[in-house]
Write a protein that holds these residues in place. Sequence first.
Motif, PDB file in Angstrom:
ATOM      1  N   SER A  62       0.838  -1.212   0.000  1.00 42.58           N
ATOM      2  CA  SER A  62       0.000   0.000   0.000  1.00 42.58           C
ATOM      3  C   SER A  62       0.864   1.250   0.000  1.00 42.58           C
ATOM      4  CB  SER A  62      -0.910   0.011   1.236  1.00 42.58           C
ATOM      5  OG  SER A  62      -1.815  -1.066   1.206  1.00 42.58           O
ATOM      6  N   GLY A  63       1.966   1.191   0.763  1.00 46.78           N
ATOM      7  CA  GLY A  63       2.864   2.331   0.799  1.00 46.78           C
ATOM      8  C   GLY A  63       3.508   2.609  -0.543  1.00 46.78           C
ATOM      9  N   THR A  64       3.865   1.557  -1.258  1.00 45.55           N
ATOM     10  CA  THR A  64       4.461   1.717  -2.596  1.00 45.55           C
ATOM     11  C   THR A  64       3.468   2.356  -3.555  1.00 45.55           C
ATOM     12  OG1 THR A  64       5.875  -0.210  -2.233  1.00 45.55           O
ATOM     13  CG2 THR A  64       5.535   0.497  -4.515  1.00 45.55           C
ATOM     14  N   ARG A  65       2.213   1.885  -3.506  1.00 43.66           N
ATOM     15  CA  ARG A  65       1.194   2.469  -4.394  1.00 43.66           C
ATOM     16  C   ARG A  65       0.944   3.936  -4.031  1.00 43.66           C
ATOM     17  NH1 ARG A  65      -1.104  -2.724  -3.690  1.00 43.66           N
ATOM     18  NH2 ARG A  65      -2.437  -1.961  -2.003  1.00 43.66           N
ATOM     19  N   LEU A  66       0.893   4.225  -2.732  1.00 48.87           N
ATOM     20  CA  LEU A  66       0.656   5.609  -2.310  1.00 48.87           C
ATOM     21  C   LEU A  66       1.810   6.516  -2.728  1.00 48.87           C
ATOM     22  CD1 LEU A  66      -1.046   7.696  -0.814  1.00 48.87           C
ATOM     23  CD2 LEU A  66       0.196   7.104   1.278  1.00 48.87           C
ATOM     24  N   ALA A  67       3.040   6.017  -2.637  1.00 49.12           N
ATOM     25  CA  ALA A  67       4.192   6.830  -3.016  1.00 49.12           C
ATOM     26  C   ALA A  67       4.082   7.292  -4.459  1.00 49.12           C
ATOM     27  CB  ALA A  67       5.482   6.043  -2.794  1.00 49.12           C
ATOM     28  N   SER A  68       3.652   6.374  -5.340  1.00 50.65           N
ATOM     29  CA  SER A  68       3.498   6.735  -6.748  1.00 50.65           C
ATOM     30  C   SER A  68       2.430   7.807  -6.926  1.00 50.65           C
ATOM     31  CB  SER A  68       3.143   5.480  -7.554  1.00 50.65           C
ATOM     32  OG  SER A  68       2.938   5.815  -8.918  1.00 50.65           O
ATOM     33  N   MET A  69       1.295   7.616  -6.259  1.00 53.85           N
ATOM     34  CA  MET A  69       0.209   8.592  -6.371  1.00 53.85           C
ATOM     35  C   MET A  69       0.581   9.917  -5.713  1.00 53.85           C
ATOM     36  SD  MET A  69      -3.282   6.351  -5.857  1.00 53.85           S
ATOM     37  CE  MET A  69      -2.730   5.513  -4.365  1.00 53.85           C
ATOM     38  N   ALA A  70       1.278   9.843  -4.575  1.00 57.28           N
ATOM     39  CA  ALA A  70       1.642  11.068  -3.855  1.00 57.28           C
ATOM     40  C   ALA A  70       2.582  11.941  -4.682  1.00 57.28           C
ATOM     41  CB  ALA A  70       2.277  10.711  -2.517  1.00 57.28           C
ATOM     42  N   ARG A  71       3.522  11.317  -5.387  1.00 56.60           N
ATOM     43  CA  ARG A  71       4.429  12.100  -6.244  1.00 56.60           C
ATOM     44  C   ARG A  71       3.646  12.863  -7.303  1.00 56.60           C
ATOM     45  NH1 ARG A  71       7.351   7.182  -5.953  1.00 56.60           N
ATOM     46  NH2 ARG A  71       9.121   7.364  -4.514  1.00 56.60           N
ATOM     47  N   SER A  72       2.630  12.209  -7.872  1.00 55.09           N
ATOM     48  CA  SER A  72       1.806  12.866  -8.881  1.00 55.09           C
ATOM     49  C   SER A  72       1.000  14.004  -8.276  1.00 55.09           C
ATOM     50  CB  SER A  72       0.869  11.827  -9.514  1.00 55.09           C
ATOM     51  OG  SER A  72      -0.010  12.451 -10.425  1.00 55.09           O
ATOM     52  N   VAL A  73       0.410  13.743  -7.092  1.00 55.49           N
ATOM     53  CA  VAL A  73      -0.415  14.770  -6.435  1.00 55.49           C
ATOM     54  C   VAL A  73       0.435  15.981  -6.051  1.00 55.49           C
ATOM     55  CG1 VAL A  73      -1.752  15.291  -4.354  1.00 55.49           C
ATOM     56  CG2 VAL A  73      -2.152  13.158  -5.598  1.00 55.49           C
ATOM     57  N   ILE A  74       1.596  15.737  -5.421  1.00 55.63           N
ATOM     58  CA  ILE A  74       2.462  16.842  -4.999  1.00 55.63           C
ATOM     59  C   ILE A  74       3.018  17.586  -6.204  1.00 55.63           C
ATOM     60  CG2 ILE A  74       4.644  17.400  -3.863  1.00 55.63           C
ATOM     61  CD1 ILE A  74       2.346  16.879  -1.964  1.00 55.63           C
ATOM     62  N   GLY A  75       3.355  16.856  -7.257  1.00 54.67           N
ATOM     63  CA  GLY A  75       3.845  17.508  -8.469  1.00 54.67           C
ATOM     64  C   GLY A  75       2.813  18.451  -9.054  1.00 54.67           C
ATOM     65  N   GLU A  76       1.553  17.973  -9.129  1.00 52.88           N
ATOM     66  CA  GLU A  76       0.475  18.824  -9.662  1.00 52.88           C
ATOM     67  C   GLU A  76       0.201  19.996  -8.726  1.00 52.88           C
ATOM     68  OE1 GLU A  76      -2.141  20.326 -12.243  1.00 52.88           O
ATOM     69  OE2 GLU A  76      -0.823  18.600 -12.593  1.00 52.88           O
ATOM     70  N   PHE A  77       0.268  19.735  -7.427  1.00 51.20           N
ATOM     71  CA  PHE A  77       0.054  20.791  -6.440  1.00 51.20           C
ATOM     72  C   PHE A  77       1.108  21.888  -6.598  1.00 51.20           C
ATOM     73  CE2 PHE A  77       0.804  22.571  -2.177  1.00 51.20           C
ATOM     74  CZ  PHE A  77      -0.464  23.029  -1.857  1.00 51.20           C
ATOM     75  N   ASP A  78       2.375  21.495  -6.705  1.00 52.22           N
ATOM     76  CA  ASP A  78       3.453  22.471  -6.862  1.00 52.22           C
ATOM     77  C   ASP A  78       3.340  23.238  -8.177  1.00 52.22           C
ATOM     78  OD1 ASP A  78       4.493  21.759  -4.435  1.00 52.22           O
ATOM     79  OD2 ASP A  78       6.039  20.440  -5.250  1.00 52.22           O
ATOM     80  N   SER A  79       2.930  22.530  -9.230  1.00 50.70           N
ATOM     81  CA  SER A  79       2.746  23.196 -10.531  1.00 50.70           C
ATOM     82  C   SER A  79       1.626  24.224 -10.449  1.00 50.70           C
ATOM     83  CB  SER A  79       2.422  22.161 -11.613  1.00 50.70           C
ATOM     84  OG  SER A  79       3.507  21.288 -11.815  1.00 50.70           O
ATOM     85  N   GLY A  80       0.567  23.851  -9.736  1.00 51.88           N
ATOM     86  CA  GLY A  80      -0.544  24.792  -9.565  1.00 51.88           C
ATOM     87  C   GLY A  80      -0.129  26.029  -8.795  1.00 51.88           C
ATOM     88  N   LEU A  81       0.664  25.823  -7.736  1.00 55.41           N
ATOM     89  CA  LEU A  81       1.161  26.968  -6.967  1.00 55.41           C
ATOM     90  C   LEU A  81       2.028  27.876  -7.820  1.00 55.41           C
ATOM     91  CD1 LEU A  81       2.127  25.401  -3.506  1.00 55.41           C
ATOM     92  CD2 LEU A  81       0.172  26.859  -4.030  1.00 55.41           C
ATOM     93  N   GLU A  82       2.854  27.277  -8.671  1.00 53.23           N
ATOM     94  CA  GLU A  82       3.722  28.075  -9.536  1.00 53.23           C
ATOM     95  C   GLU A  82       2.908  28.873 -10.544  1.00 53.23           C
ATOM     96  OE1 GLU A  82       7.015  29.811 -11.222  1.00 53.23           O
ATOM     97  OE2 GLU A  82       6.775  28.768  -9.310  1.00 53.23           O
ATOM     98  N   ARG A  83       1.858  28.236 -11.083  1.00 54.01           N
ATOM     99  CA  ARG A  83       0.989  28.969 -12.021  1.00 54.01           C
ATOM    100  C   ARG A  83       0.294  30.123 -11.313  1.00 54.01           C
ATOM    101  NH1 ARG A  83      -0.137  23.636 -13.795  1.00 54.01           N
ATOM    102  NH2 ARG A  83      -2.077  23.566 -12.593  1.00 54.01           N
ATOM    103  N   MET A  84      -0.150  29.881 -10.078  1.00 45.41           N
ATOM    104  CA  MET A  84      -0.790  30.944  -9.311  1.00 45.41           C
ATOM    105  C   MET A  84       0.188  32.072  -9.024  1.00 45.41           C
ATOM    106  SD  MET A  84      -3.061  28.729  -6.607  1.00 45.41           S
ATOM    107  CE  MET A  84      -3.469  30.185  -5.638  1.00 45.41           C
TER     108      MET A  84
END
Length: 310
Positions: A62-84
């Motif tokens: 479960s941790g391995t699957r979450l790590a993959s999803m978390a990288r995507s979520v944080i990446g999109e979050f950071d990209s959104g902050l940069e656009r803002m």
Amino acid sequence: MNISPRQLRLFLALSESLNFSKTAEQLFMTQPSLSKAIRDLEEALGLVLFERTTRSVHLTASGTRLASMARSVIGEFDSGLERMRTSAEQEAQQLSIASLPSLASVILPATCGALERRFAQSRIAIHDCSNSASIQRLLNYQVDFALASVMPSHPELQYEELLRDQFVLLSCGAWRQRIADEVMLDELLRLPVISMTDASTAMRYISAAFLQRGVEFRPKMQLDQVGTIAGFLKEGLGVAVLPYLGMMPMVSLRGMKISSISDGPLRSVGMVTRRQGGTSAIARAAMEEIRKVVGALMEKHQGWLHPASA
């Protein structure tokens, strides 16, 4: 479920190091605080993310699957902050001003030049329109502030008078020889006066001055544009009454004479802003530059432009 980006960042850092003490040190936090944050995340998800022994830490499936999803979520979050952030920076250098054309042509060129030197990425929009249209744009939040010649009575707006503008009589050709350097307001009644239309604030000032004397002023001709008035003057079709700032674009025209109207009205010129809401840095800078430009104009054209009323 309430999971914060911070929790995901802590999880990702630990998933890469698989060492609680090392991760806590890198993140400038205590190991117990890191352990609690991971337990809170596991409880929120209802999953076990790490297998812990006295000697090692490993990701669960479960941790391995979450790590993959978390990288995507944080990446999109950071990209959104940069656009803002980028959008906010661009918006911070956008400026919109509404102004009477007679004020825009004289006051705003030097103002905008100074702003462009100070704000390299500035985007400035000028709306040269009637006094009422300028005020309406301000009320509709379409501009940051307005340059106007009438103090608005709207409760949401405030007015800072910058100067008072003297009305003058312009003549050309044969009329130039017949008009004195200084005339009285009553003399205009005997002259073929060309003025702005009744919709203009300039005409309202002149009309009001005559109404105070119990006289209705009827000019020979009324036109919308100062350039059109100049053409009729050069043809010798009459003389024109305009505020001094309004006629300044004509100063360079050959053969044009300016006569003062000694008992004529003074037009108020000022900045209109909203009482509520903040003002951007570039808007504050623009208003300060306008005050400087107005000060320079008053010094250069003494006798025609007068200080703001106390």
